[in-house]
Design an enzyme around this catalytic site. Structure first.
Site, PDB file in Angstrom:
ATOM      1  N   ASP A  13      17.369  13.566  22.189  1.00 48.27           N
ATOM      2  CA  ASP A  13      18.766  13.343  21.809  1.00 48.27           C
ATOM      3  C   ASP A  13      19.584  14.507  22.339  1.00 48.27           C
ATOM      4  O   ASP A  13      19.272  15.673  22.067  1.00 48.27           O
ATOM      5  CB  ASP A  13      18.907  13.267  20.290  1.00 48.27           C
ATOM      6  CG  ASP A  13      18.317  11.991  19.709  1.00 48.27           C
ATOM      7  OD1 ASP A  13      17.997  11.076  20.490  1.00 48.27           O
ATOM      8  OD2 ASP A  13      18.175  11.918  18.479  1.00 48.27           O
ATOM      9  N   ASP A 132      18.123  -1.149  16.836  1.00 47.38           N
ATOM     10  CA  ASP A 132      17.935  -0.461  15.559  1.00 47.38           C
ATOM     11  C   ASP A 132      17.803  -1.523  14.482  1.00 47.38           C
ATOM     12  O   ASP A 132      18.723  -2.326  14.272  1.00 47.38           O
ATOM     13  CB  ASP A 132      19.120   0.458  15.262  1.00 47.38           C
ATOM     14  CG  ASP A 132      19.154   1.671  16.168  1.00 47.38           C
ATOM     15  OD1 ASP A 132      18.086   2.240  16.436  1.00 47.38           O
ATOM     16  OD2 ASP A 132      20.255   2.051  16.618  1.00 47.38           O
TER      17      ASP A 132
END
Length: 258
Positions: A13, A132
């Site tokens: 990330d 997700d």
């Protein structure tokens, strides 16, 4: 299980050129420099890398391609880039700066035709769909805008139906992030991933929950995932990639040697 070598994929990330990690998308802390970590994983034998520009979507911009180009010059393993890619033009910009694949999540939910357009422009092999997913009263459903938890939305799509649709639109790979497991280090959600495997004819990358080498064996043996993605256990050094691959080989799970 299929006989194709399983892939081990560290996920990085990215925020302001640094690699960060949170728990269930919150409380991010700096883990290191993007190039240093990319080179470390290359040297350790990671099969590919995923970079997610976590502030691109919330800030209404596309990926910062300056670091994409630096990464492409530093490593010789495939890497995928995600974050704020909302158009064919933006995707092309990222690919032209050296990425091998692009991944989209919320933009695909908002405009499913974008998947078709990306596949036409770049081919299925370049187009990854991030999903997700979370368990609810009706099984599993997808979430969008997860990069900013306070803005997270429930688009009203069942996970397995969405997986079928993205494949029908030409997506070449799916990263299924099981949100309830993300950052917990208690293991991948093999039940949900097995359901996904049964509906997906394209490579399935498992994400969310890795905490021990045995969890990787479980997701390959029980869910037949093609690849397993993790962040914290790799960034912290808790699970070195060479050690993990040695363990998997001892379990007769085929992986590429380091």
């Amino acid at each position: 299980m299929n006989e194709v070598a399983r892939r081990i994929i560290p996920c990085l990330d990215v925020r302001d050129g640094q690699v960060v990690k949170g728990v269930q998308f919150r409380n991010h802390r700096v883990m290191g420099d993007i190039i240093e970590l990319a080179e470390r994983y290359r040297d350790q034998g990671a099969d590919e890398l995923v970079f997610y520009d976590i502030t691109a979507s919330p800030q209404g911009r596309s990926v910062d391609t300056s670091w994409v180009e630096r990464v492409s010059q530093a490593i010789d393993i495939p890497f995928c880039v995600a974050g704020g890619i909302r158009s064919v033009e933006a995707a092309g910009h990222v690919l032209n700066h050296g990425a091998d694949k692009i991944s989209i999540n919320t933009p695909a939910l908002e405009d499913p035709e974008l998947i078709n357009a990306l596949v036409r422009a770049f081919g299925s092999q370049c187009v990854v769909i991030g999903v997700d997913s979370i368990a609810d009263d009706n099984g599993y459903s997808v979430r969008s805008h997860t990069g900013t938890p306070d803005q997270m939305k429930t688009p009203g799509r069942k996970t397995m139906d969405w997986l079928r649709e993205v494949v029908d639109r030409g997506a070449g790979e799916v990263v299924l992030n099981c949100m309830s497991a993300d950052g917990t280090r208690k293991g991948f959600d093999t039940t949900q991933l097995r359901m996904a495997r049964d509906v997906l004819p394209v490579p399935l990358v498992a994400s969310g929950g890795a905490g021990d080498v045995s969890h990787f064996a479980d997701v390959f043996e029980q869910a037949d995932a093609d690849a397993a993605l993790a962040a914290t256990v790799f960034h912290s050094g808790q699970i070195p990639v060479p050690q993990l691959k040695t363990y998997l080989l001892e379990r007769n799970i085929r992986v590429r040697p380091c």
